[in-house]
Motif scaffolding. Structure first.
Motif, short mmCIF file in Angstrom:
data_model
loop_
_atom_site.label_atom_id
_atom_site.label_comp_id
_atom_site.label_asym_id
_atom_site.label_seq_id
_atom_site.Cartn_x
_atom_site.Cartn_y
_atom_site.Cartn_z
N LEU A 41 -59.02 -14.21 13.75
CA LEU A 41 -59.27 -15.46 14.48
C LEU A 41 -59.27 -15.25 15.99
O LEU A 41 -60.10 -15.81 16.70
CB LEU A 41 -58.26 -16.53 14.09
CG LEU A 41 -58.48 -17.14 12.71
CD1 LEU A 41 -57.29 -17.98 12.30
CD2 LEU A 41 -59.75 -17.97 12.70
N PHE A 42 -58.35 -14.42 16.49
CA PHE A 42 -58.33 -14.11 17.93
C PHE A 42 -59.63 -13.40 18.34
O PHE A 42 -60.23 -13.73 19.36
CB PHE A 42 -57.14 -13.24 18.29
CG PHE A 42 -55.86 -13.98 18.50
CD1 PHE A 42 -55.72 -14.88 19.55
CD2 PHE A 42 -54.79 -13.80 17.65
CE1 PHE A 42 -54.54 -15.58 19.74
CE2 PHE A 42 -53.60 -14.49 17.84
CZ PHE A 42 -53.48 -15.38 18.88
N ARG A 43 -60.05 -12.45 17.52
CA ARG A 43 -61.28 -11.71 17.82
C ARG A 43 -62.48 -12.65 17.85
O ARG A 43 -63.30 -12.61 18.76
CB ARG A 43 -61.46 -10.62 16.76
CG ARG A 43 -62.36 -9.49 17.15
CD ARG A 43 -62.35 -8.31 16.18
NE ARG A 43 -62.28 -8.65 14.77
CZ ARG A 43 -61.19 -8.51 13.99
NH1 ARG A 43 -60.06 -8.04 14.50
NH2 ARG A 43 -61.23 -8.83 12.73
N LEU A 44 -62.56 -13.54 16.87
CA LEU A 44 -63.66 -14.51 16.83
C LEU A 44 -63.61 -15.49 17.99
O LEU A 44 -64.64 -15.85 18.55
CB LEU A 44 -63.63 -15.27 15.50
CG LEU A 44 -64.06 -14.49 14.28
CD1 LEU A 44 -63.75 -15.28 13.02
CD2 LEU A 44 -65.53 -14.14 14.35
N SER A 45 -62.40 -15.92 18.37
CA SER A 45 -62.29 -16.90 19.44
C SER A 45 -62.81 -16.34 20.76
O SER A 45 -63.34 -17.08 21.58
CB SER A 45 -60.85 -17.38 19.60
OG SER A 45 -60.04 -16.40 20.20
N ARG A 46 -62.67 -15.03 20.96
CA ARG A 46 -63.17 -14.41 22.20
C ARG A 46 -64.69 -14.43 22.26
O ARG A 46 -65.27 -14.32 23.33
CB ARG A 46 -62.63 -12.99 22.33
CG ARG A 46 -61.14 -12.95 22.61
CD ARG A 46 -60.64 -11.56 22.96
NE ARG A 46 -60.62 -10.65 21.83
CZ ARG A 46 -59.58 -10.47 21.02
NH1 ARG A 46 -58.47 -11.16 21.18
NH2 ARG A 46 -59.63 -9.60 20.03
N GLN A 47 -65.35 -14.61 21.12
CA GLN A 47 -66.81 -14.65 21.07
C GLN A 47 -67.37 -16.06 21.19
O GLN A 47 -68.56 -16.24 21.37
CB GLN A 47 -67.30 -14.04 19.75
CG GLN A 47 -66.90 -12.61 19.55
CD GLN A 47 -67.21 -12.13 18.14
OE1 GLN A 47 -67.91 -12.77 17.38
NE2 GLN A 47 -66.66 -10.98 17.79
N LEU A 51 -51.73 -21.86 16.59
CA LEU A 51 -52.06 -21.20 15.33
C LEU A 51 -50.76 -20.85 14.63
O LEU A 51 -49.93 -20.11 15.17
CB LEU A 51 -52.88 -19.92 15.60
CG LEU A 51 -53.14 -19.02 14.40
CD1 LEU A 51 -53.96 -19.73 13.33
CD2 LEU A 51 -53.84 -17.73 14.86
N VAL A 52 -50.56 -21.40 13.44
CA VAL A 52 -49.36 -21.11 12.65
C VAL A 52 -49.83 -20.26 11.47
O VAL A 52 -50.37 -20.77 10.49
CB VAL A 52 -48.67 -22.41 12.16
CG1 VAL A 52 -47.35 -22.07 11.46
CG2 VAL A 52 -48.46 -23.38 13.31
N GLU A 53 -49.65 -18.96 11.60
CA GLU A 53 -50.22 -18.00 10.66
C GLU A 53 -49.29 -16.80 10.52
O GLU A 53 -48.98 -16.15 11.52
CB GLU A 53 -51.59 -17.55 11.15
CG GLU A 53 -52.28 -16.49 10.33
CD GLU A 53 -52.50 -16.93 8.89
OE1 GLU A 53 -51.88 -16.32 7.99
OE2 GLU A 53 -53.31 -17.85 8.66
N ASP A 54 -48.86 -16.50 9.30
CA ASP A 54 -47.98 -15.35 9.08
C ASP A 54 -48.74 -14.05 8.86
O ASP A 54 -48.18 -12.98 9.03
CB ASP A 54 -47.02 -15.62 7.92
CG ASP A 54 -47.73 -15.82 6.60
OD1 ASP A 54 -48.78 -16.51 6.57
OD2 ASP A 54 -47.24 -15.32 5.57
N LEU A 89 -65.63 -15.94 7.65
CA LEU A 89 -64.60 -16.40 8.57
C LEU A 89 -65.23 -16.78 9.91
O LEU A 89 -64.86 -17.79 10.51
CB LEU A 89 -63.54 -15.31 8.78
CG LEU A 89 -62.36 -15.67 9.69
CD1 LEU A 89 -61.61 -16.88 9.15
CD2 LEU A 89 -61.43 -14.48 9.84
N GLN A 90 -66.20 -16.02 10.35
CA GLN A 90 -66.90 -16.34 11.60
C GLN A 90 -67.61 -17.69 11.49
O GLN A 90 -67.56 -18.51 12.40
CB GLN A 90 -67.91 -15.25 11.95
CG GLN A 90 -68.63 -15.51 13.25
CD GLN A 90 -69.55 -14.36 13.63
OE1 GLN A 90 -69.73 -13.40 12.88
NE2 GLN A 90 -70.12 -14.44 14.80
N THR A 91 -68.25 -17.95 10.36
CA THR A 91 -68.92 -19.24 10.14
C THR A 91 -67.92 -20.38 10.18
O THR A 91 -68.17 -21.42 10.79
CB THR A 91 -69.68 -19.22 8.80
OG1 THR A 91 -70.64 -18.16 8.83
CG2 THR A 91 -70.39 -20.53 8.55
N ALA A 92 -66.77 -20.21 9.54
CA ALA A 92 -65.72 -21.24 9.54
C ALA A 92 -65.19 -21.48 10.95
O ALA A 92 -65.00 -22.62 11.38
CB ALA A 92 -64.59 -20.87 8.60
N ALA A 93 -64.97 -20.40 11.72
CA ALA A 93 -64.47 -20.53 13.09
C ALA A 93 -65.49 -21.23 13.98
O ALA A 93 -65.14 -22.06 14.82
CB ALA A 93 -64.12 -19.16 13.66
#
Length: 146
Positions: free
Chosen positions: A18-24, A7-10, A121-125
């Motif tokens: 994104l980290f929170r969503l990935s854990r789900q 993940l390249v994100e400033d 964002l959740q839908t996109a992830a």
């Protein structure tokens, strides 16, 4: 060990979301985050602090980064014979046609709009995970997705 997603994100808030969503998500790979284009290139080329970095299975790249921008990272990655097969997904808040067309012309494999708000964002992830980590076979995969 599963190969990570780079993940390249400033933006700390976007990265944390994104980290929170990935854990789900049930099939989320390990995520390595870098904050800049310079760090992304060091990771990809295994330089500096990233000499022992695993090749990522996928790069999720923001276009608008300080210093070396996402466009330059994408161009460098796609110009390198050892790296060009790594899929790159642009994940940007920009919907400008020039950004979208330029990303694809430079070799991006996908362009996702970084939507404001948690549910979008959740839908996109979830869509990202459903295709790239469930349906697609990525370079270096030893087995097809389940």
């Amino acid at each position: 060990m599963a190969r990570p997603l780079l993940l390249v994100e400033d933006s700390d808030s976007d990265a944390e979301a994104l980290f929170r969503l990935s854990r789900q998500l049930p099939l989320s790979p390990p995520i390595i985050r870098v904050h800049s284009g310079e760090s992304a290139l060091d990771f990809l080329h295994r330089r500096g602090d990233h000499v022992n970095a695993l090749r990522p299975s996928l790069v999720l790249l923001d276009l608008h980064l300080p210093g070396i921008g996402g466009r330059e990272v994408l161009a460098d990655l796609k110009a390198d014979p050892e790296l060009r097969s790594i899929p790159v997904i642009i994940f940007s808040s920009s919907e400008e046609p020039a950004d979208v067309e330029g990303a694809y012309a430079s070799g991006a494999n996908s362009y996702l709009h970084k939507p404001p708000g948690g549910l979008r964002l959740q839908t996109a992830a979830q869509a990202l995970q459903a295709f790239w980590f469930t349906a697609a076979i990525l370079p270096g995969d030893k087995e097809p997705p389940q």
